[in-house]
Design a protein around this motif. Structure first.
Motif, PDB file in Angstrom:
ATOM      1  N   VAL A  30      38.014  47.018  42.331  1.00  0.00           N
ATOM      2  CA  VAL A  30      38.840  45.930  41.797  1.00  0.00           C
ATOM      3  C   VAL A  30      38.481  44.603  42.468  1.00  0.00           C
ATOM      4  N   ALA A  31      38.217  44.651  43.764  1.00  0.00           N
ATOM      5  CA  ALA A  31      37.926  43.429  44.522  1.00  0.00           C
ATOM      6  C   ALA A  31      36.507  42.912  44.291  1.00  0.00           C
ATOM      7  N   ALA A  32      35.623  43.737  43.760  1.00  0.00           N
ATOM      8  CA  ALA A  32      34.231  43.330  43.555  1.00  0.00           C
ATOM      9  C   ALA A  32      34.134  42.212  42.528  1.00  0.00           C
ATOM     10  N   ASP A  33      33.200  41.303  42.724  1.00  0.00           N
ATOM     11  CA  ASP A  33      32.985  40.202  41.784  1.00  0.00           C
ATOM     12  C   ASP A  33      32.367  40.714  40.488  1.00  0.00           C
ATOM     13  N   LEU A  34      32.622  40.007  39.409  1.00  0.00           N
ATOM     14  CA  LEU A  34      31.965  40.323  38.150  1.00  0.00           C
ATOM     15  C   LEU A  34      30.458  40.135  38.290  1.00  0.00           C
ATOM     16  N   ASP A  35      29.711  40.906  37.533  1.00  0.00           N
ATOM     17  CA  ASP A  35      28.245  40.842  37.505  1.00  0.00           C
ATOM     18  C   ASP A  35      27.592  41.363  38.774  1.00  0.00           C
ATOM     19  N   THR A  36      28.354  42.049  39.621  1.00  0.00           N
ATOM     20  CA  THR A  36      27.768  42.667  40.810  1.00  0.00           C
ATOM     21  C   THR A  36      27.660  44.168  40.608  1.00  0.00           C
ATOM     22  N   SER A  49      36.640  39.848  26.867  1.00  0.00           N
ATOM     23  CA  SER A  49      37.944  39.531  26.268  1.00  0.00           C
ATOM     24  C   SER A  49      39.107  40.146  27.050  1.00  0.00           C
ATOM     25  N   GLY A  50      38.962  40.152  28.364  1.00  0.00           N
ATOM     26  CA  GLY A  50      40.022  40.664  29.232  1.00  0.00           C
ATOM     27  C   GLY A  50      39.839  42.103  29.661  1.00  0.00           C
ATOM     28  N   GLU A  51      38.966  42.840  28.981  1.00  0.00           N
ATOM     29  CA  GLU A  51      38.703  44.238  29.314  1.00  0.00           C
ATOM     30  C   GLU A  51      37.621  44.312  30.400  1.00  0.00           C
ATOM     31  N   VAL A  52      37.990  44.857  31.562  1.00  0.00           N
ATOM     32  CA  VAL A  52      37.046  45.024  32.672  1.00  0.00           C
ATOM     33  C   VAL A  52      36.362  46.374  32.504  1.00  0.00           C
ATOM     34  N   GLU A  53      35.036  46.383  32.585  1.00  0.00           N
ATOM     35  CA  GLU A  53      34.273  47.593  32.306  1.00  0.00           C
ATOM     36  C   GLU A  53      33.019  47.657  33.164  1.00  0.00           C
ATOM     37  N   ILE A  54      32.381  48.801  33.137  1.00  0.00           N
ATOM     38  CA  ILE A  54      31.099  48.984  33.818  1.00  0.00           C
ATOM     39  C   ILE A  54      30.023  49.090  32.744  1.00  0.00           C
ATOM     40  N   ILE A  55      28.992  48.255  32.859  1.00  0.00           N
ATOM     41  CA  ILE A  55      27.914  48.244  31.868  1.00  0.00           C
ATOM     42  C   ILE A  55      26.578  48.545  32.550  1.00  0.00           C
TER      43      ILE A  55
END
Length: 305
Positions: free
Chosen positions: A93-99, A160-166
């Motif tokens: 949860v604490a990790a930055d996006l795109d990391t 769009s607000g949905e946090v996911e792993i890609i």
């Protein structure tokens, strides 16, 4: 004179015998006391090992119980020890996006597989992870049954607000866990709800409303009647497409979805939603998906008790 001397000798001899007898009696009494005391001491000595033997199993049982109690408490608290290099849910949860993120989690449901890419809903005891378009062969996709433990390496993203792993890869590991639906009814409309994003959840006692469009107008069928659901978000679809329907609680209305890749038109939930009537009171289960706000992907609909 001899008689007198003899008499004196006899008297002395008698006195000497009396003295010896007294000493023997005293000595005998002492020995008797020691003899009587000895069994008590022996009983105490024998009782001590017995007490120690009796206490030892209790102590060993306590020693064995403590680690088990700690383990039970850990499981009850939802804590799970992670492998080296694997994030806890809090760290994710604490990790930055795109990391890059690395998580151990459990498959709860599969949404789709196409061209060696799989989309799955996953969860551990602490939180949930939506894994989108993960590299996966068709053979491995068949192995991803509910409860299967996987180690996922990918990148944290948001849509769009949905946090996911890609852009993820995965490994199947030993372990199994299937989450029970967590009741989120009381959290609808609150800021806390998003903290449970992607979990398997339930909503109870909600009322089916007439489906409205983006402008707030009631949507209608070909005969001009208000409807309880539509195919696709704007009503442009047909049987087999996603279903959208509105439900309310305490004066607030929410849009829920049956994702057709997750639950197609052969499933019970698809049939249940197409049979809804405005005003029905229902209970639901599904995954707490997000799209411009809460938009649960529903997997079960039943009449409210």
């Amino acid at each position: 004179m001899k008689k007198l001397t003899t008499l004196l000798l006899v008297s002395a001899l008698v006195l000497s015998c009396v003295g010896c007898g007294a000493k023997e009696d005293a000595s005998g009494a002492d020995n008797a006391q020691q003899t009587e005391a000895a069994p008590e001491t022996q009983e105490q000595d024998e009782a001590q090992p017995e007490a120690e033997d009796a206490a030892r199993p209790e102590a060993e049982a306590e020693a064995e119980t403590e680690p088990q109690a700690d383990e039970d408490a850990q499981q009850a608290a939802g804590a799970e020890e992670k492998s080296e290099g694997v994030m806890t849910y809090a760290e994710y949860v604490a990790a930055d996006l795109d990391t890059e993120v690395v998580v151990e989690t459990y498959v709860q449901a599969k949404q789709s597989w196409w061209e060696d890419k799989a989309t799955v809903y996953t969860q551990d005891q602490d939180g949930a992870y939506f894994v989108y378009n993960m590299a996966c062969t068709e053979e491995d996709y068949a192995k991803l049954t509910p409860g299967t433990k996987i180690k996922v390496t990918g990148y944290k993203a948001e849509w769009s607000g949905e946090v996911e792993i890609i852009d993820a890869t995965f490994e199947i590991e030993d372990g199994n866990y299937v989450a029970e639906a967590e009741d989120m009814t009381a959290l609808l409309g609150s800021d806390e709800l998003i903290n449970h994003q992607n979990k398997f959840v339930s909503f109870k006692g909600m009322t089916v409303e007439a489906k409205k469009d983006a402008d707030g107008n009631e949507m209608q069928d070909a005969d001009g009647n208000s409807v309880a659901f539509v195919y696709n978000w704007d009503g442009s679809g047909q049987d087999g497409d996603d279903l959208y329907f509105d439900v309310s609680l305490d004066g607030n209305t929410y849009t829920f979805t049956v994702e057709s890749y997750l639950c197609d038109n052969t499933t019970d939930v698809y049939g249940a939603v197409t049979a809804l009537n405005i005003g029905d009171t229902i209970d639901m289960e599904g995954f707490l998906y997000w799209y411009e706000g809460v938009n649960p992907h529903i997997t079960s609909v039943t009449a409210a008790n």
